[in-house]
Design an enzyme around this catalytic site. Structure first.
Site, PDB file in Angstrom:
ATOM      1  N   THR A 135      51.184  32.563  52.232  1.00 21.57           N
ATOM      2  CA  THR A 135      50.667  33.939  52.228  1.00 21.57           C
ATOM      3  C   THR A 135      50.579  34.461  53.655  1.00 21.57           C
ATOM      4  OG1 THR A 135      49.367  33.494  50.224  1.00 21.57           O
ATOM      5  CG2 THR A 135      48.732  35.400  51.557  1.00 21.57           C
TER       6      THR A 135
ATOM      7  N   GLN B 260      50.549  42.217  45.020  1.00 20.17           N
ATOM      8  CA  GLN B 260      49.453  41.284  45.292  1.00 20.17           C
ATOM      9  C   GLN B 260      49.374  40.990  46.788  1.00 20.17           C
ATOM     10  OE1 GLN B 260      49.405  37.821  42.777  1.00 20.17           O
ATOM     11  NE2 GLN B 260      47.840  36.770  43.967  1.00 20.17           N
TER      12      GLN B 260
ATOM     13  N   ASP C  30      43.956  41.799  44.495  1.00 17.87           N
ATOM     14  CA  ASP C  30      43.389  41.425  45.810  1.00 17.87           C
ATOM     15  C   ASP C  30      44.146  42.093  46.959  1.00 17.87           C
ATOM     16  OD1 ASP C  30      41.897  39.723  44.183  1.00 17.87           O
ATOM     17  OD2 ASP C  30      43.130  37.968  44.647  1.00 17.87           O
TER      18      ASP C  30
END
Length: 560
Positions: free
Chosen positions: A324, A376, A398
């Site tokens: 991420t 996301q 989120d």
């Protein structure tokens, strides 16, 4: 006069008066205290007591410095451990290598932050407000960096051998950093000093008019500004900002560079704020680049031709093997970064799960009139102090997340249509320690459904946020919240996790989604008054009065 008055009082009152006066004059943090008593104010008292020197008396300042030195030692050893694993990269998968490279970058930042900290806390007295906030911010970011390293490794299925060797030093290091933060907060941060004594962080010899620094440019830059093609840029965007140099990026070859990364590479290293911004003007176009603003590229300003005109785009995602952290199209670390009139996209789509458009870990950073587009995890407000003004943010799950101290003001936050079976969570704040000065403050923003969600069947539920970490903190103030938000307002992460330790609050919002009658009844959820809400304003939460005027970005320091 005072003496004769005291002699006229009963002895017991005189003694009480003298005792009270001396107590007020003395800094309680400088009083010798047993290590076990000092450690009781931390989250990890047993670890704290095992670290501090035994059979020696000291005060909070002594213990704070000792714990920071131990933190430096632990970070140095951990950095060597990461390097050792990376030297054997031939035995590791690409995803494991990427996770370790994230850890190496983050550990390098931690060593920088700890060095700054130990050089700042030499005296046995509370620091001025700005300095105290600086150090508390750095120590908060150190914990965030450590947690990010851990999260990246835990999410990497092919890194089991690495995880087994790194998990314990990562976990122990984070507890040690928590102890250092707690002791620093107890010793050097005095709440009565909060938000006082602010001044612009420039030398006294520099002239400041109306809160803005004067424009100072070479004749070459002045000619560029005066050209017809740049006139609108000058008149509307940077008429009063201190500029050291300016370069132009244009895909047609008419500027200094054809790529953004080449322009960033040309920027000088470690430029001081007092020398002005290195400005990169990016002409309209779609730039398929992964742009990184490294820690040594300080006080860099990027200006585009407008939202949806100057576009930076990429499509990295977790599904495709990126962490991420390093999936971001634009990643910013260099302090004092400013972006204006730019769109940043991650086009991986909802099906690719975590896919970041912007990751921001730059202290004192500002985004003005920018757009962040993804699904996301669109905007990773990773760490340190950040400000967003008049920006558009699109996403699903989120999509504003991280552990910065971040204020969003006059922004449009658009929830998109997620994958079937998913819900939308606008925020997922990642505060892991009650002493971290972090959180998400959403002030005077518009919370709306994006066109694809607005035209859907209406089965998707959307929430203001959910607690990614144990002390998650998010506040919505004076914002317009549309009907897309579920009446409960907030969504749990997993069962009862963090519901009593989080801090979620709403203040004076309007719109059909702002009705609080059926909101969650968690212990950590609050409806707050103006006094409490003021703690999350630009002036108080990120001390914006001390650094935002130099950016020429408009802002409201307090409540409206």
């Amino acid at each position: 006069m005072a003496s004769s008055y005291l002699y006229s009082l009963p002895l017991c009152i005189v003694i009480l008066f003298l005792f009270s006066s001396s107590s007020l004059a003395q800094d309680p943090s400088s009083t010798p205290v047993a290590p076990e008593n000092a450690c009781n104010s931390t989250l990890y008292p047993y670890l704290c007591k095992s670290l501090l020197p035994r059979n020696q008396s000291g005060n909070i300042y002594d213990y704070g410095r000792f714990s920071v030195r131990r933190s430096i030692s632990a970070a140095t050893k951990f950095s060597s451990l990461i390097d050792r694993y990376l030297r054997g990269r031939s035995k590791l998968s690409a995803t494991a290598i990427r996770a370790l490279e994230d850890c190496r970058l983050l550990t390098g930042l931690n060593l920088d932050f700890l060095s700054t900290t130990i050089n700042t806390i030499g005296s046995d007295k509370a620091l001025p407000s700005l300095q105290a906030d600086d150090v508390q911010t750095l120590l908060s970011a150190i914990m965030t960096n450590q947690q990010t390293c851990l999260d990246g490794l835990l999410a990497t299925a092919s890194a089991w051998s690495v995880k087994n060797g790194i998990y314990t030093p990562l976990s122990d290091g984070n507890k040690l950093y928590s102890v250092s933060l707690a002791l620093f907060t107890r010793g050097w941060v005095h709440k009565k000093n909060k938000a006082k004594g602010r001044k612009l962080m420039f030398s006294d010899t520099e002239e400041v008019r109306d809160g803005r620094l004067p424009l100072m440019m070479s004749s070459r830059i002045q000619k560029m500004y005066e050209s017809a093609s740049r006139r609108k840029l000058v008149q509307t965007t940077i008429p009063n900002v201190l500029v050291s140099d300016l370069v132009v990026v244009s895909q047609d070859g008419s500027g200094n560079f054809t790529t953004i990364n080449d322009a960033v590479a040309a920027a000088p290293n470690n430029t001081k704020a007092s020398k002005g911004y290195f400005v990169i003007y990016i002409a309209a176009g779609v730039y398929e680049e992964y742009v990184s603003i490294a820690k040594n590229k300080k006080n860099l300003m990027m200006i585009g031709d407008g939202i949806n005109q100057t576009v930076i785009t990429g499509n990295r995602s977790v599904v495709d093997g990126w962490t991420t952290f390093n999936s971001a199209t634009l990643a910013v670390v260099g302090q004092g970064f400013v972006a204006i009139n730019i769109t940043v996209r991650n086009t991986a789509g909802a099906i690719k799960h975590q896919a970041v458009a912007v990751r921001n870990g730059a202290d004192l950073s500002t985004f003005y009139s920018c757009s962040f587009e993804g699904y996301q995890d669109t905007l990773y407000a990773h760490s340190l102090r950040q400000f967003y003004r008049e920006c558009d943010i699109y996403g699903t799950v989120d999509f504003i997340f991280g552990n910065a101290a971040a204020v969003f003001q006059n922004c449009n936050i658009y929830a998109r249509l997620p994958m079937q079976g998913q819900f939308n969570a606008l925020t997922a704040q990642g505060r892991t320690d009650p002493n971290q000065n972090t959180g998400i403050s959403i002030h005077n923003c518009n919370i709306r459904a994006a066109p694809d969600l607005a035209s859907s069947s209406g089965t998707t539920k959307s929430y203001l946020g959910r607690p990614w970490k144990e002390y998650s903190r998010t506040v919505y103030m004076q914002s317009i919240i549309d009907s897309l938000i579920d009446p409960a307002g907030w969504k749990e992460w997993s069962g009862n996790f963090a519901l009593s330790t989080l801090y979620y609050a709403e203040y004076n919002n309007t719109g059909p989604g702002s009705v609080t009658t059926d909101r969650v009844s968690w212990p950590g959820y609050h409806l707050i008054n103006a006094t409490d809400a003021a703690n999350f304003t630009v002036s108080n939460f990120i001390l914006g009065d001390s650094w935002l005027p130099a950016t020429i970005v408009p802002y409201s320091g307090g409540l409206l």
